[in-house]
Scaffold this motif. Structure first.
Motif, PDB file in Angstrom:
ATOM      1  N   UNK B   1       0.831  -1.208   0.000  1.00  0.00           N
ATOM      2  CA  UNK B   1       0.000   0.000   0.000  1.00  0.00           C
ATOM      3  C   UNK B   1       0.862   1.254   0.000  1.00  0.00           C
ATOM      4  N   UNK B   2       0.347   2.276  -0.649  1.00  0.00           N
ATOM      5  CA  UNK B   2       1.102   3.506  -0.794  1.00  0.00           C
ATOM      6  C   UNK B   2       0.973   4.359   0.449  1.00  0.00           C
ATOM      7  N   UNK B   3       2.093   4.961   0.842  1.00  0.00           N
ATOM      8  CA  UNK B   3       2.055   5.890   1.964  1.00  0.00           C
ATOM      9  C   UNK B   3       1.336   7.168   1.591  1.00  0.00           C
ATOM     10  N   UNK B   4       0.503   7.651   2.489  1.00  0.00           N
ATOM     11  CA  UNK B   4      -0.141   8.944   2.257  1.00  0.00           C
ATOM     12  C   UNK B   4       0.861  10.048   2.543  1.00  0.00           C
ATOM     13  N   UNK B   5       1.000  10.956   1.585  1.00  0.00           N
ATOM     14  CA  UNK B   5       1.962  12.051   1.713  1.00  0.00           C
ATOM     15  C   UNK B   5       1.229  13.373   1.907  1.00  0.00           C
ATOM     16  N   UNK B   6       1.921  14.277   2.566  1.00  0.00           N
ATOM     17  CA  UNK B   6       1.425  15.641   2.686  1.00  0.00           C
ATOM     18  C   UNK B   6       2.082  16.447   1.554  1.00  0.00           C
ATOM     19  N   UNK B   7       1.260  16.871   0.608  1.00  0.00           N
ATOM     20  CA  UNK B   7       1.789  17.438  -0.627  1.00  0.00           C
ATOM     21  C   UNK B   7       1.327  18.877  -0.837  1.00  0.00           C
ATOM     22  N   UNK B   8       2.275  19.749  -1.183  1.00  0.00           N
ATOM     23  CA  UNK B   8       1.925  21.134  -1.558  1.00  0.00           C
ATOM     24  C   UNK B   8       2.017  21.272  -3.074  1.00  0.00           C
ATOM     25  N   UNK B   9       0.990  21.885  -3.645  1.00  0.00           N
ATOM     26  CA  UNK B   9       1.023  22.258  -5.055  1.00  0.00           C
ATOM     27  C   UNK B   9       1.067  23.778  -5.094  1.00  0.00           C
ATOM     28  N   UNK B  10       2.109  24.342  -5.687  1.00  0.00           N
ATOM     29  CA  UNK B  10       2.205  25.797  -5.783  1.00  0.00           C
ATOM     30  C   UNK B  10       1.648  26.211  -7.138  1.00  0.00           C
ATOM     31  N   UNK B  11       0.563  26.976  -7.119  1.00  0.00           N
ATOM     32  CA  UNK B  11      -0.103  27.382  -8.355  1.00  0.00           C
ATOM     33  C   UNK B  11      -1.471  26.738  -8.488  1.00  0.00           C
ATOM     34  N   UNK B  12      -2.520  27.556  -8.576  1.00  0.00           N
ATOM     35  CA  UNK B  12      -3.881  27.024  -8.677  1.00  0.00           C
ATOM     36  C   UNK B  12      -4.436  27.217 -10.084  1.00  0.00           C
ATOM     37  N   UNK B  13      -3.535  27.259 -11.074  1.00  0.00           N
ATOM     38  CA  UNK B  13      -3.978  27.339 -12.460  1.00  0.00           C
ATOM     39  C   UNK B  13      -4.541  26.004 -12.930  1.00  0.00           C
ATOM     40  N   UNK B  14      -4.617  25.832 -14.232  1.00  0.00           N
ATOM     41  CA  UNK B  14      -5.239  24.631 -14.774  1.00  0.00           C
ATOM     42  C   UNK B  14      -4.460  23.376 -14.401  1.00  0.00           C
ATOM     43  N   UNK B  15      -3.154  23.435 -14.543  1.00  0.00           N
ATOM     44  CA  UNK B  15      -2.338  22.260 -14.242  1.00  0.00           C
ATOM     45  C   UNK B  15      -2.323  21.994 -12.739  1.00  0.00           C
ATOM     46  N   UNK B  16      -2.179  23.043 -11.946  1.00  0.00           N
ATOM     47  CA  UNK B  16      -2.164  22.866 -10.491  1.00  0.00           C
ATOM     48  C   UNK B  16      -3.448  22.246  -9.977  1.00  0.00           C
ATOM     49  N   UNK B  17      -4.578  22.709 -10.482  1.00  0.00           N
ATOM     50  CA  UNK B  17      -5.830  22.169  -9.935  1.00  0.00           C
ATOM     51  C   UNK B  17      -6.105  20.752 -10.454  1.00  0.00           C
ATOM     52  N   UNK B  18      -5.743  20.463 -11.714  1.00  0.00           N
ATOM     53  CA  UNK B  18      -5.925  19.077 -12.173  1.00  0.00           C
ATOM     54  C   UNK B  18      -4.975  18.125 -11.438  1.00  0.00           C
ATOM     55  N   UNK B  19      -3.745  18.584 -11.208  1.00  0.00           N
ATOM     56  CA  UNK B  19      -2.794  17.770 -10.447  1.00  0.00           C
ATOM     57  C   UNK B  19      -3.344  17.468  -9.050  1.00  0.00           C
ATOM     58  N   UNK B  20      -3.963  18.474  -8.432  1.00  0.00           N
ATOM     59  CA  UNK B  20      -4.541  18.282  -7.100  1.00  0.00           C
ATOM     60  C   UNK B  20      -5.593  17.162  -7.129  1.00  0.00           C
ATOM     61  N   UNK B  21      -6.399  17.135  -8.196  1.00  0.00           N
ATOM     62  CA  UNK B  21      -7.425  16.083  -8.320  1.00  0.00           C
ATOM     63  C   UNK B  21      -6.772  14.703  -8.422  1.00  0.00           C
ATOM     64  N   UNK B  22      -5.736  14.602  -9.220  1.00  0.00           N
ATOM     65  CA  UNK B  22      -5.021  13.318  -9.357  1.00  0.00           C
ATOM     66  C   UNK B  22      -4.374  12.881  -8.042  1.00  0.00           C
ATOM     67  N   UNK B  23      -3.758  13.836  -7.333  1.00  0.00           N
ATOM     68  CA  UNK B  23      -3.076  13.476  -6.085  1.00  0.00           C
ATOM     69  C   UNK B  23      -4.095  13.061  -5.023  1.00  0.00           C
ATOM     70  N   UNK B  24      -5.264  13.698  -5.036  1.00  0.00           N
ATOM     71  CA  UNK B  24      -6.342  13.283  -4.135  1.00  0.00           C
ATOM     72  C   UNK B  24      -6.822  11.886  -4.502  1.00  0.00           C
ATOM     73  N   UNK B  25      -6.925  11.630  -5.791  1.00  0.00           N
ATOM     74  CA  UNK B  25      -7.351  10.295  -6.246  1.00  0.00           C
ATOM     75  C   UNK B  25      -6.398   9.225  -5.708  1.00  0.00           C
TER      76      UNK B  25
END
Lengths: 445, 445
Positions: B1-25
C-alpha cells in the motif's frame, strides 16, 4: 568635455580590474566591489585553469600601457606538445613568432588589482552585493541575502561579477530578457606538476601540453616558478569519469594505463585529485547586456563560455576595448555608449561561445575521426603554401583582432570547401596532390 | 500500500488544480497555494488567450472522470475560418468528427478549482510563496520577498506556478541546472467580439477564426455566452506594430484597411486596445525538472511554450497523465517516479516547444511563400487519398496521444520527402498528377 561619473564595478576579477583601469583613464571615480577577500592576501583555490593570453587580450592591456608589465609574468607557448600514449608530437600554433602566453590566473589577478589601485580605483573586498536597483544604479549589500541591506548609490554600475552574476540576476527578472545557461556533462579538476629542484620546468616550458584521449583530456600550462598547472577534463559519469575514479587505486591505475608519462611528473596525484574540487563548465548567454544609461554587464557576466578555445579572458578584455571605443565616440551619452557596445559585442560573444563549444566536440569526439584528421592535414598543407589565401580558423581567433563572428563565418565557408574536397575520388591517396590543391584554388574563386 | 503524503502544489492554475485532483485520487493530503486571489471571486484580467482543448487534454480529464463536466463548457471547432482581406475560406482540422474545443481560460479554471475542492484538496489564496528549501520540501511564504517569512513543511512540493515559477527559480540556482528563456519579438493583446442581442454568435460558432496577415494576425475563439475572445499577435516594433499603433486614429485606420470585416463585430475596438495590456510570449526550457524525491516542476513551470500550436495546456495536462502512470508503476518510490517522469516528458516538451515555435515562423513568414503553399496542397491531396500512409503533422499533434517527439520526427521525415517532390520538374504544373502521387509512394517505401 565628459562628465565625471561615480561608477561601481561589481567583481574584482580580471575583467573588473581592467575595466577599472579604463574608467580611471577616462577620469571617472571608480569603486570596485567583491564578495571575496582580497586575492592578494589569500592562498589560491586549487580550482583555476591557467590562462592563455592572445592578441585580443594583449591589445586591451597595451592600450592602457600595462602590457609590458604583464608580459613579465607570462610565458610564451608557440606550440602544442601532444602527448599520445606512446609518443610525443609538437604542433606549432601559428607562423614563426606567433605564440599564446601562459599566465597564472591568481598572479595576474593580483597584479591587475595593484595596477588598478595605482590608477586610482578604490577596492572594497568582502562586500556582498545581493541586488541592484536598475533605475537608479543603486547596489544593495549586506552580510546575508535575507538580512539587513545597505544602499550604495552610483551614476553607473558595471556587472563584472562572472557567470553567476547577481547584477544579471536582477536584469533576468525583467520581461523580454533572453537568457540561457547550459552545463556540459564534463567537469574539470586542477592538478600540479611541480618544478625540478633547481627551479626548471619538468616538461618543455614553451609548449601547451595536451594529453588528448577522446572523451577526456589533460592539459598542462607552465608557471613562472617552474611548475605546471594541469587541468583534467572528464565526464562526470560513465566509464572514464570522475564518478568512476572514486578511490586512490582507481586513480593510480587510470593514470598508469592512460597517461603513463605523467606518473613521474605529478607526484601528489591522488592527494590533489581528492583534495581539489571538481568544477563545472557552463555556457551562459543573455541579452540585453545593458539597462538604459545605468547598468551594463561585461565579461563572463554577459557571456560565459567553455574554456576550449582559450578565449574567455581575451573575449572579456575585448569587451572593454569595444566599450572604450564607444565611450570615445559617444562621450557623455551613456545610453548610446551602452546600446552600441552591446550591439557590437553580442554577435561576437555568440560566435566565440559557438567556436568554444565546437572545440569541445572536436576534442571529445572528432580527434578519432579519420575524415577530420585528413581534413586538417589537407588544410595545413594548403595554408602553408598559400598563407594569404587560407588563414586557419585558429589563427583568425587567436592571432587577430578581427571580429569573432567573421572568424566563425569564414571558418564555416572553409569547411564547406573542405567538405567538397573530401568527396573527391580516392582522396585518401591524392590528398597531397596538385589536383587537390587546384580544386581548393578553384573553389576559393 | 502507498504511503499517504502531505503534498503542496504551488499554483492554482489549470495544471495545479488538475494535479490536485489526481493526487487526491491517489489518496494524498493536498494543499494548493496561489499568490493571487481566488479566481472564482474576481473579474477576469483581459489578458488571456482562449484555450483549445484537444485529445491529450481530454484524455487527462477523462481519466479522472471530469471530462464530461468540462465538455459542457466547451465549444467544438471542426475547422479554421480563414479571413482574407477579400474573402473567407474554411479548412477542416481533421477527419469527419474531429474537433478542437474552445474553452474560456477563466471559466475552466474556476470549474477546475471547484472540482479539486470537491475531491478534497484545500486551497490557500493570496499566499505568496517566495522560496522553497529543496532538501526538506519546505515552502517559505510572506507578504513581501524581503519581509518576515513563514515556513510550511511538506513531504513533496509540486511547482505548478507557471513560466516564471518561484519553485524553479530556486532549482535554477543549483549547479548543473540547464535553463533558457527566450522572448519572441511579438506580443499579444486581447480584444472582444460581443454576442448578438439574442445571445447568438456574430461569426460561425464552430470555427477557429483567423485573420492571417504575415507578420501579424488576429484570431477569435467562441465563448459560451455568444461572444468571441480575440487575440491580436503583432510585433512590438516596426511598421505594423504595437508601437506604431499608438493612438485611436491609427488603430482605427489599421483595422479598416487590414481587417475590414472585423469593424462591425468589434465595437469596443479602441477602448479594449488601449485598456488591455500587451503581453509577451516566452519559450522556457529547463532540466532537471525534479529534485530528489522532494520537488517536481510541472506544466509551464517546466516547459513554457508559445501558443501557436494550441498545445500549452494540453502538454501540461499530459505531464499529469505521465506522472500518474509513474506513480502507479513505482508506488512509494518517489525518487524513481520523479526521475522517470522527467525522463519521459523532457524530449516531448522540447518537441512541442519546437513545433510551436515553427508554427510561429510559418504563420509569420511562410504563409506568403509559394513553395510552402504548394507543399501543403500536395500533402493534403495525398493524405486525403492515403489517410493511413500520410497522417498530417497537425493531426499527430492534436488528435493523437502519441508522443510529441514522434510527431516531430515523422513530420521532419515527411518534410524531407516533400523537399524531393518539390524539386520535380514542372512541379507547379504536375502537382496533382499521378506521377507526383507515385513519387511520394515510392519515397515512402
Amino acid at each position: 568635455m565628459q562628465n565625471i561619473k561615480k561608477i561601481a564595478v561589481v567583481g574584482s576579477g580580471l575583467v573588473g580590474s581592467l575595466l577599472a583601469i579604463y574608467l580611471r583613464k577616462a577620469g571617472h571615480q571608480v569603486h570596485v566591489y567583491d564578495r571575496s577577500p582580497d586575492i592578494r592576501k589569500i592562498q589560491f583555490s586549487g580550482r583555476s585553469i591557467n590562462l592563455a593570453m592572445s592578441n585580443r587580450g594583449w591589445k586591451a592591456l597595451d592600450a592602457v600601457e600595462i602590457g609590458d608589465v604583464i608580459r613579465e609574468i607570462a610565458i610564451p607557448m608557440d606550440k602544442r606538445a601532444i602527448h599520445l600514449v606512446d609518443k610525443l608530437n609538437f604542433q606549432n600554433y601559428g607562423q614563426e613568432g606567433e605564440s599564446i602566453y601562459s599566465i597564472s590566473r591568481g598572479i595576474l589577478n593580483r597584479k591587475m588589482i595593484d595596477l588598478a589601485e595605482a590608477a586610482g580605483a578604490e577596492f572594497f573586498f568582502e562586500q556582498k552585493i545581493w541586488d541592484v536597483s536598475l533605475d537608479d544604479a543603486t547596489l544593495h549589500s549586506g552580510e546575508t541575502e535575507r538580512g539587513a541591506w545597505e544602499d550604495k548609490k552610483y551614476d553607473l554600475v558595471f556587472g563584472a561579477d562572472g557567470a553567476f552574476s547577481r547584477i544579471r540576476h536582477r536584469m533576468q527578472r525583467q520581461s523580454m530578457f533572453d537568457y540561457s545557461q547550459e552545463f556540459l556533462p564534463i567537469g574539470y579538476k586542477e592538478l600540479n606538476i611541480p618544478a625540478n629542484a633547481d627551479g626548471t620546468h619538468k616538461l618543455d616550458k614553451n609548449s601547451f601540453h595536451i594529453w588528448p584521449r577522446g572523451e577526456y583530456m589533460l592539459i598542462a600550462l607552465p608557471n613562472l616558478d617552474g611548475s605546471f598547472t594541469c587541468t583534467l577534463f572528464m565526464p562526470f559519469e560513465g566509464e572514464n569519469s570522475f564518478q568512476s575514479l572514486n578511490d586512490i587505486p582507481s586513480v593510480e591505475a587510470f593514470f598508469e594505463k592512460n597517461l603513463p608519462d605523467t606518473i613521474d611528473v605529478i607526484p601528489k596525484l591522488t592527494e590533489d585529485f581528492f583534495n581539489n574540487p571538481t568544477s563545472t563548465l557552463v555556457t551562459m548567454k543573455c541579452f540585453p547586456w545593458t539597462y538604459k544609461d545605468k547598468v551594463a554587464l561585461i565579461g563572463d557576466a554577459s557571456h560565459a563560455i567553455v574554456p576550449f578555445y582559450g578565449q574567455g579572458m581575451n573575449a572579456g578584455f575585448e569587451d572593454i576595448t569595444v566599450l572604450y571605443e564607444m565611450m570615445e565616440k559617444y562621450g557623455d551619452d551613456w545610453k548610446t555608449v551602452f546600446s552600441e557596445y552591446e550591439k557590437s559585442r553580442k554577435p561576437n560573444a555568440d560566435a566565440i561561445a559557438e567556436l568554444s563549444y565546437r572545440n569541445f566536440l572536436e576534442m571529445s569526439s572528432k580527434t578519432a575521426d579519420e575524415n577530420f584528421l585528413l581534413q586538417k592535414k589537407i588544410e595545413k598543407l594548403f595554408s602553408d603554401k598559400y598563407p594569404e589565401k587560407w588563414i586557419p580558423l585558429y589563427s583568425r581567433v587567436t592571432f587577430s583582432d578581427r571580429p569573432y563572428a567573421e572568424a566563425l563565418a569564414i571558418g564555416d565557408y572553409q569547411n564547406e570547401i573542405m567538405e567538397k574536397v573530401l568527396k573527391m575520388d580516392n582522396i585518401n591517396q591524392i590528398w597531397d596532390s596538385v589536383e587537390v590543391e587546384n580544386k581548393i584554388l578553384e573553389l576559393l574563386k
